[in-house]
Write a protein that holds these residues in place. Structure first.
Motif, PDB file in Angstrom:
ATOM      1  N   ILE A  16       0.852  -1.264   0.036  1.00  0.00           N
ATOM      2  CA  ILE A  16       0.238  -0.129   0.043  1.00  0.00           C
ATOM      3  C   ILE A  16       1.069   1.209   0.030  1.00  0.00           C
ATOM      4  CG2 ILE A  16      -1.911   1.358   1.265  1.00  0.00           C
ATOM      5  CD1 ILE A  16      -2.693  -1.425   0.002  1.00  0.00           C
ATOM      6  N   VAL A  17       0.885   2.058  -0.985  1.00  0.00           N
ATOM      7  CA  VAL A  17       1.549   3.118  -0.985  1.00  0.00           C
ATOM      8  C   VAL A  17       0.684   4.384  -1.033  1.00  0.00           C
ATOM      9  CG1 VAL A  17       3.007   4.550  -2.695  1.00  0.00           C
ATOM     10  CG2 VAL A  17       2.776   2.165  -2.799  1.00  0.00           C
ATOM     11  N   ARG A  18       1.267   5.407   0.110  1.00  0.00           N
ATOM     12  CA  ARG A  18       0.442   6.717   0.373  1.00  0.00           C
ATOM     13  C   ARG A  18       1.585   7.770   0.071  1.00  0.00           C
ATOM     14  NH1 ARG A  18      -0.455   2.844   4.397  1.00  0.00           N
ATOM     15  NH2 ARG A  18      -2.661   2.335   4.936  1.00  0.00           N
ATOM     16  N   VAL A  19       1.142   8.553  -0.843  1.00  0.00           N
ATOM     17  CA  VAL A  19       1.871   9.924  -1.015  1.00  0.00           C
ATOM     18  C   VAL A  19       1.136  11.091  -0.523  1.00  0.00           C
ATOM     19  CG1 VAL A  19       2.780  11.036  -3.150  1.00  0.00           C
ATOM     20  CG2 VAL A  19       2.400   8.582  -3.329  1.00  0.00           C
ATOM     21  N   ARG A  20       1.950  11.839   0.196  1.00  0.00           N
ATOM     22  CA  ARG A  20       1.444  12.991   0.699  1.00  0.00           C
ATOM     23  C   ARG A  20       2.343  14.178   0.106  1.00  0.00           C
ATOM     24  NH1 ARG A  20       2.383   9.948   4.931  1.00  0.00           N
ATOM     25  NH2 ARG A  20       4.008  11.093   5.798  1.00  0.00           N
ATOM     26  N   LEU A  21       1.746  15.264  -0.435  1.00  0.00           N
ATOM     27  CA  LEU A  21       2.478  16.493  -0.882  1.00  0.00           C
ATOM     28  C   LEU A  21       2.009  17.640   0.243  1.00  0.00           C
ATOM     29  CD1 LEU A  21       1.609  16.109  -4.607  1.00  0.00           C
ATOM     30  CD2 LEU A  21       3.668  15.398  -3.271  1.00  0.00           C
ATOM     31  N   THR A  22       2.974  18.132   0.857  1.00  0.00           N
ATOM     32  CA  THR A  22       3.129  19.149   1.654  1.00  0.00           C
ATOM     33  C   THR A  22       3.627  20.341   1.621  1.00  0.00           C
ATOM     34  OG1 THR A  22       2.878  17.253   3.292  1.00  0.00           O
ATOM     35  CG2 THR A  22       3.317  19.521   4.286  1.00  0.00           C
ATOM     36  N   ALA A  23       2.920  21.701   1.240  1.00  0.00           N
ATOM     37  CA  ALA A  23       3.323  22.928   0.947  1.00  0.00           C
ATOM     38  C   ALA A  23       4.517  23.349   1.996  1.00  0.00           C
ATOM     39  CB  ALA A  23       2.313  23.836   0.789  1.00  0.00           C
TER      40      ALA A  23
END
Length: 160
Positions: free
Chosen positions: A105-112
């Motif tokens: 299971i892959v979780r991608v988070r993009l945080t400014a």
């Protein structure tokens, strides 16, 4: 790179000089995804690309000797441009899931980080410690690091 054997997870974070909306496009645009998904010596070719929940992505990577390695994603959750979650697995040359290989299971988070920078964290969770060990021994950490190393040039050269 951060490994957590108890949680059966491995996470890697990278900082990019681009806002989250721009970094999101390296996932959302299959032609951009091809330019970084996989190490430089194993470029990806995306066959199917639907990032909607319930959608799928199929692709193959071509090795230096012309050998092909097939993979698939089953999209579980999407929050544009902040989060993507998918099942990630290996496939046979017809694109069917290879049940002999682990699925993660892959979780991608993009945080400014500020107006012009984004931290992207990719966390993979494994079904067992054996699966985690197998993937690490196959070069997953090195491959992901090499793949992520291609993104700065992509962000700098592709239209925003």
């Amino acid at each position: 790179m951060k490994t957590d054997p108890e949680a059966l997870s491995l996470a890697i974070s990278s900082r990019f000089e681009a806002p989250p909306q721009r970094v999101w496009r390296i996932w959302a645009d299959p032609r951009q995804l091809e330019r970084w998904w996989g190490p430089p010596t194993y470029p990806a070719t995306v066959v199917e690309h639907d990032l909607a929940p319930g959608g799928s992505v199929t692709y193959f990577m071509t090795g230096p000797e012309g050998d092909r390695h097939y993979g698939w994603w089953r999209v579980r959750a999407v929050d544009v441009p902040h989060r993507l979650e998918f099942e990630d697995g290996f496939a046979d040359d017809e694109g069917r899931p290879n049940l002999d290989m682990p699925t993660t299971i892959v979780r991608v988070r993009l945080t400014a980080e500020d107006e012009s920078a984004t931290v992207m964290t990719i966390e993979s969770t494994f079904p067992s410690s054996e699966a985690m060990e197998q993937m690490v021994s196959m070069g997953m950490v090195e491959g992901m690091s090499e793949a992520l190393g291609q993104i700065d040039a992509l962000l700098a050269g592709a239209p925003a």
